[in-house]
Design a protein around this motif. Structure first.
Motif, short mmCIF file in Angstrom:
data_model
loop_
_atom_site.label_atom_id
_atom_site.label_comp_id
_atom_site.label_asym_id
_atom_site.label_seq_id
_atom_site.Cartn_x
_atom_site.Cartn_y
_atom_site.Cartn_z
N ALA A 1 11.76 -1.03 -11.18
CA ALA A 1 10.88 -1.99 -10.50
C ALA A 1 11.65 -2.81 -9.48
N SER A 2 12.86 -3.24 -9.83
CA SER A 2 13.68 -4.01 -8.92
C SER A 2 14.05 -3.20 -7.67
N ALA A 3 14.25 -1.90 -7.86
CA ALA A 3 14.56 -1.03 -6.73
C ALA A 3 13.37 -0.97 -5.76
N ILE A 4 12.16 -0.90 -6.31
CA ILE A 4 10.96 -0.89 -5.46
C ILE A 4 10.83 -2.21 -4.71
N VAL A 5 11.08 -3.32 -5.42
CA VAL A 5 10.99 -4.64 -4.79
C VAL A 5 11.98 -4.74 -3.63
N SER A 6 13.21 -4.28 -3.84
CA SER A 6 14.23 -4.33 -2.79
C SER A 6 13.81 -3.50 -1.57
N ALA B 1 0.83 -1.21 0.00
CA ALA B 1 0.00 0.00 0.00
C ALA B 1 0.87 1.26 0.00
N ASP B 2 2.02 1.19 0.68
CA ASP B 2 2.92 2.34 0.74
C ASP B 2 3.60 2.62 -0.60
N TYR B 3 3.73 1.58 -1.41
CA TYR B 3 4.44 1.73 -2.69
C TYR B 3 3.49 1.78 -3.89
N ARG B 4 2.20 1.72 -3.63
CA ARG B 4 1.24 1.64 -4.73
C ARG B 4 1.39 2.78 -5.73
N ASP B 5 1.45 4.00 -5.25
CA ASP B 5 1.52 5.15 -6.16
C ASP B 5 2.74 5.09 -7.07
N ARG B 6 3.88 4.70 -6.51
CA ARG B 6 5.11 4.59 -7.32
C ARG B 6 4.98 3.49 -8.37
N ILE B 7 4.37 2.38 -7.98
CA ILE B 7 4.22 1.25 -8.90
C ILE B 7 3.29 1.63 -10.05
N ILE B 8 2.14 2.21 -9.74
CA ILE B 8 1.18 2.58 -10.77
C ILE B 8 1.74 3.67 -11.68
N ALA B 9 2.48 4.61 -11.11
CA ALA B 9 3.09 5.67 -11.92
C ALA B 9 4.09 5.07 -12.90
N LEU B 10 4.90 4.13 -12.45
CA LEU B 10 5.88 3.47 -13.32
C LEU B 10 5.16 2.66 -14.39
N ALA B 11 4.12 1.94 -14.00
CA ALA B 11 3.38 1.12 -14.96
C ALA B 11 2.68 1.98 -16.01
N SER B 12 2.23 3.15 -15.61
CA SER B 12 1.50 4.03 -16.53
C SER B 12 2.39 4.60 -17.62
N THR C 1 4.44 -3.07 -23.34
CA THR C 1 3.44 -3.82 -22.58
C THR C 1 2.66 -4.76 -23.50
N ASP C 2 1.98 -5.71 -22.87
CA ASP C 2 1.10 -6.60 -23.63
C ASP C 2 -0.30 -6.55 -23.03
N GLU C 3 -1.24 -7.25 -23.64
CA GLU C 3 -2.63 -7.18 -23.18
C GLU C 3 -2.82 -7.69 -21.76
N PRO C 4 -2.23 -8.84 -21.37
CA PRO C 4 -2.40 -9.28 -19.98
C PRO C 4 -1.92 -8.25 -18.97
N PHE C 5 -0.78 -7.61 -19.24
CA PHE C 5 -0.26 -6.58 -18.33
C PHE C 5 -1.26 -5.44 -18.20
N LEU D 1 6.65 -5.66 -14.24
CA LEU D 1 7.55 -4.56 -14.58
C LEU D 1 9.01 -4.98 -14.46
N ARG D 2 9.29 -5.90 -13.55
CA ARG D 2 10.68 -6.37 -13.38
C ARG D 2 11.18 -7.13 -14.60
N GLU D 3 10.26 -7.60 -15.44
CA GLU D 3 10.65 -8.36 -16.63
C GLU D 3 10.74 -7.48 -17.88
N MET D 4 10.45 -6.19 -17.73
CA MET D 4 10.50 -5.27 -18.88
C MET D 4 11.86 -4.58 -18.93
N PRO D 5 12.50 -4.57 -20.08
CA PRO D 5 13.86 -4.01 -20.20
C PRO D 5 13.99 -2.59 -19.66
#
Length: 207
Positions: free
Chosen positions: A132-137, A54-65, A70-74, A122-126
């Protein structure tokens, strides 16, 4: 110059009131009997992971946006995460993430599980992998520091699906003091804005 702003407020109020109008049909919602599995599977998330995610949601969605490769499933999982977030009143209900007795806890599980799934993709996208890996860490370190990894609740282990929208458990809201108080105050403010807008527009039309 203030008319467009007031009209925008009125439109927002109408949208919120319209959302509340679907509450009766949501009261009958049952995950065990009505789950739909025709969409994209979304892996479960633990109660402990939710608090950090929940604390990282905004950063994740901003990066994803901003992701381009991207593909359709993503995109469908990202869309599901955003839809579930709005159904869960944009994470604004007290205790929706931390209190498993909250009528909003299951829908919080859904949008945060989808958010986690988006992060893992996102971690699998070049182009996005490093950020994304930084957020995961950071999230992993937070979980260890706060001792949240082993905390579970009644919805831990529950997987989701993009075709199955999880709504708040409306029938339980009167029994949950924090949710009831928050919704009462929220709709009181909306109703006040609506009445003020009507009076303001009436004054403007008479000038």
């Amino acid at each position: 110059m203030r008319v467009p702003r007031m009209n925008a407020l009125l439109r927002s109020a109408i949208c919120v009131i319209a959302l509340s109008a679907v509450a009766p049909s949501a009261m009958a919602h049952s995950r065990t009997s009505a789950a739909n599995h025709t969409g994209i599977p979304v892996p479960e998330i633990s109660h402990g992971e939710m608090a950090v995610m929940a604390d990282y949601r905004d950063r994740i969605i901003a990066l994803a946006s901003t992701a381009t490769d991207t593909d359709e499933p993503f995109r469908r999982v990202l869309n599901y995460a955003q839809i579930q977030y709005s159904y869960c009143f944009w994470g604004r209900m007290p205790g929706s993430v931390t209190d498993e007795e909250s009528p909003f806890n299951e829908c919080a599980h859904a949008y945060l599980a989808a958010t986690k799934a988006v992060l893992m993709s996102l971690r699998e996208m070049p182009r996005e992998a490093e950020a994304a890996s930084a957020i995961v860490s950071e999230a992993d370190a937070d979980m260890i520091r706060r001792g949240l990894s082993l905390i579970t609740c009644r919805f831990s282990g529950e997987a989701f699906n993009t075709a199955d929208i999880i709504r708040p458990r409306w029938s339980e809201i009167p029994l949950h003091t924090a949710s009831m108080a928050s919704l009462t105050g929220f709709f009181a403010v909306i109703f006040g804005v609506f009445l003020a807008g009507r009076r303001w527009l009436k004054v403007q039309s008479s000038e």
